[in-house]
Design a protein around this motif. Structure first.
Motif, short mmCIF file in Angstrom:
data_model
loop_
_atom_site.label_atom_id
_atom_site.label_comp_id
_atom_site.label_asym_id
_atom_site.label_seq_id
_atom_site.Cartn_x
_atom_site.Cartn_y
_atom_site.Cartn_z
N MET A 1 0.84 -1.18 0.00
CA MET A 1 0.00 0.00 0.00
C MET A 1 0.89 1.25 0.00
O MET A 1 1.68 1.46 0.92
CB MET A 1 -0.91 0.01 1.23
CG MET A 1 -1.94 1.14 1.23
SD MET A 1 -2.82 1.29 2.82
CE MET A 1 -3.11 -0.40 3.28
N VAL A 2 0.79 2.06 -1.03
CA VAL A 2 1.60 3.26 -1.15
C VAL A 2 1.04 4.35 -0.24
O VAL A 2 -0.17 4.58 -0.19
CB VAL A 2 1.65 3.76 -2.60
CG1 VAL A 2 2.38 5.09 -2.70
CG2 VAL A 2 2.33 2.72 -3.50
N SER A 3 1.92 5.03 0.48
CA SER A 3 1.51 6.11 1.36
C SER A 3 1.43 7.41 0.57
O SER A 3 2.37 7.77 -0.14
CB SER A 3 2.51 6.27 2.51
OG SER A 3 2.58 5.09 3.28
N ASN A 4 0.31 8.10 0.68
CA ASN A 4 0.15 9.38 -0.03
C ASN A 4 0.75 10.54 0.74
O ASN A 4 1.11 11.56 0.15
CB ASN A 4 -1.34 9.64 -0.28
CG ASN A 4 -1.95 8.63 -1.23
OD1 ASN A 4 -1.38 8.33 -2.27
ND2 ASN A 4 -3.10 8.09 -0.86
N THR A 5 0.86 10.39 2.06
CA THR A 5 1.44 11.44 2.89
C THR A 5 2.45 10.82 3.84
O THR A 5 2.42 9.61 4.11
CB THR A 5 0.37 12.17 3.72
OG1 THR A 5 -0.13 11.29 4.72
CG2 THR A 5 -0.78 12.66 2.83
N LEU A 6 3.33 11.65 4.37
CA LEU A 6 4.32 11.17 5.33
C LEU A 6 3.64 10.66 6.60
O LEU A 6 4.07 9.65 7.18
CB LEU A 6 5.29 12.30 5.66
CG LEU A 6 6.57 12.02 6.47
CD1 LEU A 6 6.31 11.93 7.95
CD2 LEU A 6 7.27 10.76 5.97
N LEU A 7 2.55 11.29 7.01
CA LEU A 7 1.87 10.87 8.23
C LEU A 7 1.26 9.48 8.07
O LEU A 7 1.15 8.73 9.05
CB LEU A 7 0.82 11.89 8.64
CG LEU A 7 1.35 13.30 8.95
CD1 LEU A 7 0.23 14.18 9.49
CD2 LEU A 7 2.52 13.25 9.91
N ARG A 24 1.56 0.60 7.43
CA ARG A 24 2.02 0.39 6.06
C ARG A 24 3.47 -0.08 6.03
O ARG A 24 4.19 0.03 7.02
CB ARG A 24 1.87 1.70 5.26
CG ARG A 24 0.43 2.11 5.02
CD ARG A 24 0.33 3.51 4.45
NE ARG A 24 -1.03 3.84 4.06
CZ ARG A 24 -1.98 4.21 4.89
NH1 ARG A 24 -1.71 4.34 6.17
NH2 ARG A 24 -3.20 4.47 4.47
N PHE A 25 3.87 -0.58 4.87
CA PHE A 25 5.26 -1.00 4.69
C PHE A 25 6.15 0.23 4.49
O PHE A 25 5.71 1.24 3.94
CB PHE A 25 5.40 -1.90 3.46
CG PHE A 25 4.62 -3.19 3.52
CD1 PHE A 25 4.16 -3.69 4.73
CD2 PHE A 25 4.36 -3.91 2.37
CE1 PHE A 25 3.44 -4.88 4.78
CE2 PHE A 25 3.65 -5.09 2.40
CZ PHE A 25 3.19 -5.58 3.62
N PRO A 26 7.42 0.15 4.90
CA PRO A 26 8.35 1.23 4.57
C PRO A 26 8.62 1.22 3.07
O PRO A 26 8.36 0.22 2.39
CB PRO A 26 9.61 0.85 5.36
CG PRO A 26 9.53 -0.65 5.49
CD PRO A 26 8.07 -0.96 5.63
N ILE A 72 11.08 -3.91 2.24
CA ILE A 72 9.91 -3.11 1.84
C ILE A 72 8.65 -3.96 1.67
O ILE A 72 7.62 -3.44 1.24
CB ILE A 72 10.19 -2.31 0.55
CG1 ILE A 72 10.58 -3.25 -0.60
CG2 ILE A 72 11.29 -1.28 0.79
CD1 ILE A 72 10.73 -2.55 -1.94
N ASP A 73 8.72 -5.24 2.02
CA ASP A 73 7.56 -6.12 1.84
C ASP A 73 6.94 -6.55 3.17
O ASP A 73 6.17 -7.51 3.23
CB ASP A 73 7.94 -7.36 1.03
CG ASP A 73 8.98 -8.23 1.74
OD1 ASP A 73 9.52 -7.80 2.78
OD2 ASP A 73 9.25 -9.35 1.24
N ARG A 74 7.26 -5.82 4.24
CA ARG A 74 6.70 -6.16 5.55
C ARG A 74 6.74 -4.94 6.47
O ARG A 74 7.47 -3.98 6.22
CB ARG A 74 7.44 -7.33 6.18
CG ARG A 74 8.91 -7.08 6.45
CD ARG A 74 9.66 -8.39 6.60
NE ARG A 74 9.69 -9.11 5.33
CZ ARG A 74 9.89 -10.42 5.21
NH1 ARG A 74 10.05 -11.16 6.29
NH2 ARG A 74 9.92 -10.99 4.02
N LYS A 75 5.94 -5.01 7.53
CA LYS A 75 5.82 -3.87 8.44
C LYS A 75 7.01 -3.80 9.40
O LYS A 75 7.77 -4.75 9.55
CB LYS A 75 4.51 -3.99 9.23
CG LYS A 75 3.27 -3.95 8.36
CD LYS A 75 2.00 -4.16 9.17
CE LYS A 75 0.76 -4.13 8.28
NZ LYS A 75 -0.50 -4.35 9.07
#
Length: 329
Positions: A1-7, A24-26, A72-75
């Protein structure tokens, strides 16, 4: 899941006492391998530390080590242990880790975070000034406009700019970034444009400076101390490991290994605010025995008040010499 914001990227949930996990994943930045940008790990760790203390305490020091890259494939998980709790000071020990496929825990980072209750008065208040001339905020170009102008003028090829945007996608997704035109990385696209001559080429490596100005995009306002410090830590990690290369007409592909080893993030004022413009300057002080030492310093919008610093020692190995060949001296 891509993050739209830094928060969104640094959002945490408490899964057990003193243990937080990211929603979300890093995400990747600054490398082509499937590993996360170190600022993702640092940002969530700092946020977890802040969530573990009372709302009146303010972060002033984060000292730690990068122990291994995050995938980048895990929390990410953040374990926080109380070391000190007094009326004035609070100290936390933080471990940031990921669960591996076999169920084991792999540490990515550990650090000590120190907090202080705001003082009622200060005996001394002073600050060193910016090293580069202070340019009004409204006169500085955005990173996008500056880079496009370099392409239009023939200094950069569209292909090099496309590669830059692929390698460094997060900063301009999450922040507004303005560039200081005479800074090194503004002129050579963080080192990707190795052949470009800069206005600082006559300076020795340890005197060259990169500078820019940033603030969190208005689509995600940091409203708590934990959000503010997480967003600041995320930005503070950027570029220091490869800055000596970028300041020397080189890039990461010129090194056999280039990665941050340890860090010291220090906050000098309680009013650091990622929603407001922050000025920063970076340089490298020394390189020896396969390591480098580089630093960001941060000022408020006025450029009069030094607000924070981030120092890092990084590994910097040459590429291995191929068998049968002699290294050039």
């Amino acid at each position: 899941m891509v993050s739209n914001t830094l928060l969104e990227l640094v959002e945490l949930i408490l899964i057990s006492p003193n243990l937080w996990e990211t929603v979300r994943f890093p995400e990747r930045m600054g490398n082509t391998a499937p590993i996360a940008y170190g600022g993702c790990t640092l940002g969530v760790g700092v946020k977890a530390a802040c969530l573990s203390v009372g709302p009146k305490y303010r972060l002033y020091s984060v000292l730690g080590n990068y122990l291994g890259p995050a995938l980048i494939d895990r929390k990410l998980q953040c374990s926080v242990r109380a070391i000190r709790d007094t009326r004035t000071f609070v100290t936390r020990f933080v471990e940031v880790s990921q669960i591996q496929d076999d169920g084991s825990k792999r540490l990515c980072m550990t650090f000590i975070a120190d907090f202080q209750l705001p003082e009622k008065a200060a005996l001394l208040t002073y600050s060193k000034p910016l090293s580069m001339p202070k340019i009004p905020i409204e006169a500085l170009p955005t990173a996008h406009d500056h880079n496009q102008k370099m392409v239009e003028s023939g200094v950069l090829s569209p292909q090099v700019l496309k590669e830059h945007d692929r390698i460094f996608p997060l900063l301009t997704r999450f922040y507004e970034v303005l560039l200081v035109p005479d800074s090194v990385m503004a002129q050579n696209l963080k080192g990707l444009a190795k052949q470009v001559k800069t206005t600082q080429d006559s300076q020795p490596l340890h005197e060259k400076i990169t500078a820019d100005v940033f603030r969190l995009k208005s689509s995600a306002v940091a409203t708590t101390h934990a959000e503010n410090m997480a967003a600041f830590a995320f930005m503070a990690d950027a570029a220091l490991s490869f800055l000596p290369l970028s300041h020397n007409h080189m890039f990461m592909d010129d090194a056999g290994a280039c990665a941050s080893l340890d860090f010291a993030l220090r906050l000098f004022r309680n009013d650091v605010d990622v929603n407001a413009w922050t000025r920063r300057e970076a340089w490298t002080s020394v390189g020896a025995d396969g390591r480098t030492y580089s630093e960001w310093q941060f000022w408020d919008e006025s450029g009069e008040n030094l607000t924070a610093s981030m120092t890092q020692q990084s590994i910097m190995r040459p590429k291995p010499v191929k068998e049968g060949k002699t290294a050039k001296i």
